[in-house]
Design an enzyme around this catalytic site. Structure first.
Site, PDB file in Angstrom:
ATOM      1  N   HIS A   1     103.487 105.273 114.414  1.00  0.00           N
ATOM      2  CA  HIS A   1     104.727 106.055 114.325  1.00  0.00           C
ATOM      3  C   HIS A   1     105.869 105.206 113.746  1.00  0.00           C
ATOM      4  O   HIS A   1     105.621 104.322 112.958  1.00  0.00           O
ATOM      5  CB  HIS A   1     105.064 106.665 115.676  1.00  0.00           C
ATOM      6  CG  HIS A   1     103.929 107.423 116.268  1.00  0.00           C
ATOM      7  ND1 HIS A   1     103.573 108.698 115.877  1.00  0.00           N
ATOM      8  CD2 HIS A   1     102.993 107.063 117.203  1.00  0.00           C
ATOM      9  CE1 HIS A   1     102.511 109.108 116.542  1.00  0.00           C
ATOM     10  NE2 HIS A   1     102.127 108.139 117.356  1.00  0.00           N
TER      11      HIS A   1
ATOM     12  N   HIS B   1      98.736 102.275 119.590  1.00  0.00           N
ATOM     13  CA  HIS B   1      99.357 103.540 120.022  1.00  0.00           C
ATOM     14  C   HIS B   1      99.489 103.600 121.538  1.00  0.00           C
ATOM     15  O   HIS B   1      98.904 102.791 122.266  1.00  0.00           O
ATOM     16  CB  HIS B   1      98.517 104.729 119.548  1.00  0.00           C
ATOM     17  CG  HIS B   1      98.641 105.005 118.082  1.00  0.00           C
ATOM     18  ND1 HIS B   1      99.445 105.986 117.570  1.00  0.00           N
ATOM     19  CD2 HIS B   1      98.059 104.391 117.019  1.00  0.00           C
ATOM     20  CE1 HIS B   1      99.361 105.987 116.250  1.00  0.00           C
ATOM     21  NE2 HIS B   1      98.515 105.019 115.888  1.00  0.00           N
TER      22      HIS B   1
ATOM     23  N   GLU C   1      94.500 103.224 121.972  1.00  0.00           N
ATOM     24  CA  GLU C   1      95.409 103.976 122.848  1.00  0.00           C
ATOM     25  C   GLU C   1      95.530 103.143 124.126  1.00  0.00           C
ATOM     26  O   GLU C   1      94.682 103.195 125.008  1.00  0.00           O
ATOM     27  CB  GLU C   1      94.842 105.360 123.149  1.00  0.00           C
ATOM     28  CG  GLU C   1      94.812 106.300 121.956  1.00  0.00           C
ATOM     29  CD  GLU C   1      96.175 106.879 121.593  1.00  0.00           C
ATOM     30  OE1 GLU C   1      97.198 106.416 122.168  1.00  0.00           O
ATOM     31  OE2 GLU C   1      96.232 107.790 120.753  1.00  0.00           O
TER      32      GLU C   1
ATOM     33  N   GLU D   1     107.116 106.241 121.998  1.00  0.00           N
ATOM     34  CA  GLU D   1     105.900 105.501 121.652  1.00  0.00           C
ATOM     35  C   GLU D   1     106.165 104.463 120.569  1.00  0.00           C
ATOM     36  O   GLU D   1     105.613 103.364 120.596  1.00  0.00           O
ATOM     37  CB  GLU D   1     104.817 106.483 121.192  1.00  0.00           C
ATOM     38  CG  GLU D   1     103.483 105.842 120.866  1.00  0.00           C
ATOM     39  CD  GLU D   1     102.461 106.853 120.390  1.00  0.00           C
ATOM     40  OE1 GLU D   1     101.335 106.435 120.048  1.00  0.00           O
ATOM     41  OE2 GLU D   1     102.788 108.068 120.340  1.00  0.00           O
TER      42      GLU D   1
END
Length: 523
Positions: free
Chosen positions: A344, A413, A478, A359
Site C-alpha cells: 500500500h 502486509h 500477512e 496498514e
C-alpha cells in the site's frame, strides 16, 4: 400420462449428456459462439468423476460477469446485472440470488482457476452447451440460447401479424425501410418486406461492418470485426483517455446486450485488476453513417502500439511504463538483490486497524528496519519499492524486481477482517502464486511465525498481482491481523516490528544460503 412423459424425457436427456467415464475432456478446446476461448494451460476443460468441468472465470469474463475470489473461504462470488451467485470449492451447492442450487459436481481448483460443472454454466449463464466427443471440444453458445427464446416470441408476433390488415402491413413495411439497422434486422420485419426490398436488406446486412467482440486482458484491448479496417485512434486528457473510433461500424446485438446500458447511452466493458485503467466504455456514435467509439479511461497517461490483421482483429497494446528510476540499488557488485515491497502507501492506506492506524504505516516501518539490518551486509543488496508515503502501482512493484533481476521478492502486509468477525481472526500467514516460490514461502513463513509469536495460519496459494508477475521466487507476508486488538497492539510496537524485520532477514539469509546465524538486533 404427462408425468411419465417428463420421466421419459429426463431419462433421454441424461442418456445424451456426456457423463460416461470413457469421454475424455482433459485438454479439450473451449469455444464460445464459435470463437475459441483461450483457457490457462492448467485449466483446460476436463472430466472429473464423469462430469465435464470448465474454467468459470474464463467463460464468465467473456460474458461480462464480475468475480471476487476469497482465498481464505475458498469462495468465488459472481455478479452481473441483477444476478448474484456464490460457490465454494468442494461444496456441491451454489447460492443464486439467495436460493440454493445443487451442482452436478463440486467446484475444484486448477492452478489459479476455479473449474465448475458444464451444466451449471449452461443453466445459470443462459448458454446452450454441447460436448463434441469427436473433436474433443466444449461448445458454448449464447446466440443459440437467444435464438431459441426469440423463436417463441416471433411465433407469437407472427400470429398477431396474420390478423392485421393489408394496409397496416404496408405501413409497417414502409416505416421499417426508413429505420432499418444494418447490424440487426428483426425477423418479424423481414416477413413484411416485399421480395425486392428483402433482397436489398440482405445486401445491406452482408456489407455491414460489425463489431463482434471487445475484450481487455494483459493490458491489451482486442476488437473483433467481420472485416479488415483501419481504426482512428487518438489520446485525450482531462481525464487521460485513449479513444478508438470505428467509422460506419455497428455493434452486434448479441455482444452489446451482454453489458447494461448507462444513462449516457454507453456500456462498460468488465475490466480486471489494472491499476492504470479506470474503465473501458463503448457506444454507437451519432455519425451520419453510424460508427462505434471505444474509450479507455486512464488513471494516468499511457502510450500504446496498434496492430491489426486481415481477418478483422485489431489489437491496442498498452506500452509498459519505465519504472527503472523508482528505486535503484546503490551497490550490487557481488551481492544478491532482494526487493522488499511495503504494501500500500500514498493514496492507498490499506486496511484500517481497530485503533485507527493504517496498514501502510506498519508495512513501511518493517521494510525500513529490514533495509537497516542489511545495509552493510556483504551478500545481500536491498531495494525498496517505496521508502516513503508513496504509491507504486501493483504492476510497478513486481516490474521493479524484474528490471533489477532480483533473486527474491517479498511483499509485507497486515491482514484484516470485517467488523462482523468481531476481531476473532488472528495470526500470521504467507502467500505465494507460483510453484517455484513454495520453497521461499516455507522458509519465510517459519521465521515469520517465530518472530510474531502469533497463531500459525499456514502457507497458502493466492493470485496476488505482485507475486504472480514477479519473475523470481516471490511471497506476500500477512504478518498479523490489524482487526484483532491483540495482534494490532503488538504490530505497532517497535519491539514486534524489529522482531519481524529480523525474522525476514533470517529467512532471506537461510533461503539464499548467505548466512546461518541469527541477525543482530537493531538495538
Amino acid at each position: 400420462m404427462k408425468k411419465y412423459g417428463w420421466v421419459i424425457l429426463a431419462a433421454f436427456l441424461i442418456w445424451l449428456w456426456p457423463s460416461s467415464p470413457h469421454v475424455n475432456a482433459a485438454g479439450a478446446d473451449l469455444f464460445l459462439d464459435g470463437r475459441r476461448v483461450e483457457a490457462p494451460a492448467d485449466a483446460k476443460p476436463e472430466m472429473v468423476n464423469g462430469k465435464i468441468m470448465v474454467p468459470l472465470r474464463v467463460v464468465g469474463e467473456q460474458l461480462g460477469y464480475q468475480f471476487k475470489w476469497e482465498p481464505q473461504a475458498y469462495k468465488i462470488s459472481i455478479q452481473k446485472n441483477s444476478t448474484d451467485m456464490s460457490m465454494y470449492v468442494g461444496r456441491t451447492s451454489a447460492d443464486v440470488n439467495g436460493k440454493t442450487v445443487n451442482l452436478d459436481a463440486p467446484p475444484v481448483l486448477r492452478g489459479n482457476s476455479t473449474m465448475v460443472p458444464l451444466r451449471f454454466v449452461g443453466e445459470q449463464m443462459g448458454l446452450k452447451v454441447d460436448w463434441n466427443n469427436k473433436s474433443k471440444s466444449v461448445n458454448l453458445s449464447q446466440k443459440a440460447a437467444t435464438q431459441q427464446a426469440d423463436k417463441q416470441s416471433q411465433s407469437q408476433k407472427s400470429e398477431q401479424t396474420l390478423t392485421q390488415s393489408t394496409t397496416s402491413t404496408q405501413k409497417l413495411s414502409t416505416a421499417t425501410e426508413t429505420t432499418i439497422n444494418s447490424a440487426e434486422v428483426d425477423k418479424h420485419t423481414e416477413t413484411a418486406l416485399s421480395p425486392s426490398k428483402q433482397q436489398n436488406v440482405e445486401l445491406s446486412k452482408a456489407n455491414a461492418l460489425l463489431v463482434q467482440n471487445i475484450t481487455f486482458d494483459d493490458e491489451a484491448l482486442r476488437i473483433s470485426l467481420n472485416k479488415d479496417i483501419t481504426p482512428k485512434v487518438f489520446k485525450m486528457t482531462g481525464p487521460d483517455r485513449i479513444v478508438v473510433d470505428l467509422p460506419e461500424a455497428a455493434l452486434v446485438s448479441e455482444f452489446s446486450q451482454t453489458f447494461p446500458i448507462r444513462d449516457d447511452g454507453s456500456r462498460v466493458l468488465t475490466n480486471s485488476n489494472n491499476e492504470d485503467v479506470q474503465e473501458i466504455r463503448f457506444a454507437p456514435t451519432d455519425g451520419q453513417n453510424g460508427g462505434v467509439r471505444i474509450v479507455i479511461v486512464l488513471n494516468q497517461a499511457r502510450d500504446y502500439d496498434l496492430s491489426k490483421n486481415s481477418s478483422g482483429e485489431i489489437t491496442l497494446q498498452m506500452r509498459a511504463r519505465n519504472v527503472d528510476s523508482v528505486m535503484t540499488p546503490t551497490n550490487v557488485e557481488g551481492r544478491r538483490i532482494v526487493v522488499i515491497d511495503p504494501g500500500h502507501g500514498g493514496k492507498d492506506p490499506g486496511a484500517g486497524s481497530v485503533t485507527g492506524r493504517h496498514e501502510k504505516e506498519f508495512t513501511l516501518a518493517v521494510a525500513l528496519k529490514v533495509e537497516q539490518l542489511l545495509r552493510n551486509d556483504p551478500d545481500i543488496q536491498i531495494v525498496l519499492t517505496r521508502n516513503g508515503d508513496t504509491y507504486p502501482t501493483l504492476d510497478e512493484r513486481p516490474q521493479i524486481a524484474n528490471n533489477q533481476q532480483a533473486s527474491v521478492f517479498v511483499s509485507i502486509h497486515g491482514n484484516s477482517m470485517p467488523a462482523s468477525n468481531n476481531g476473532k481472526a488472528n495470526g500470521s500467514e504467507t502467500y505465494y502464486a507460483r510453484q517455484e516460490s513454495l520453497g521461499l514461502a516455507t522458509t519465510m513463513h517459519r521465521h515469520l511465525v517465530d518472530a510474531t509469536g502469533f497463531k500459525d495460519n499456514g502457507i497458502k496459494v493466492a493470485n496476488h498481482v505482485v507475486t504472480r508477475k514477479s519473475q523470481m521466487p516471490a511471497v506476500l507476508l500477512e504478518c498479523g491481523y490489524l482487526s484483532n486488538l491483540s495482534n494490532e497492539a503488538a504490530m505497532f510496537t517497535e519491539e514486534t516490528q524489529e522482531k519481524i524485520a529480523e525474522g525476514i532477514v533470517d529467512g532471506l539469509k537461510e533461503y539464499l544460503g548467505t548466512g546461518t546465524g541469527t541477525t543482530e538486533s537493531l538495538n
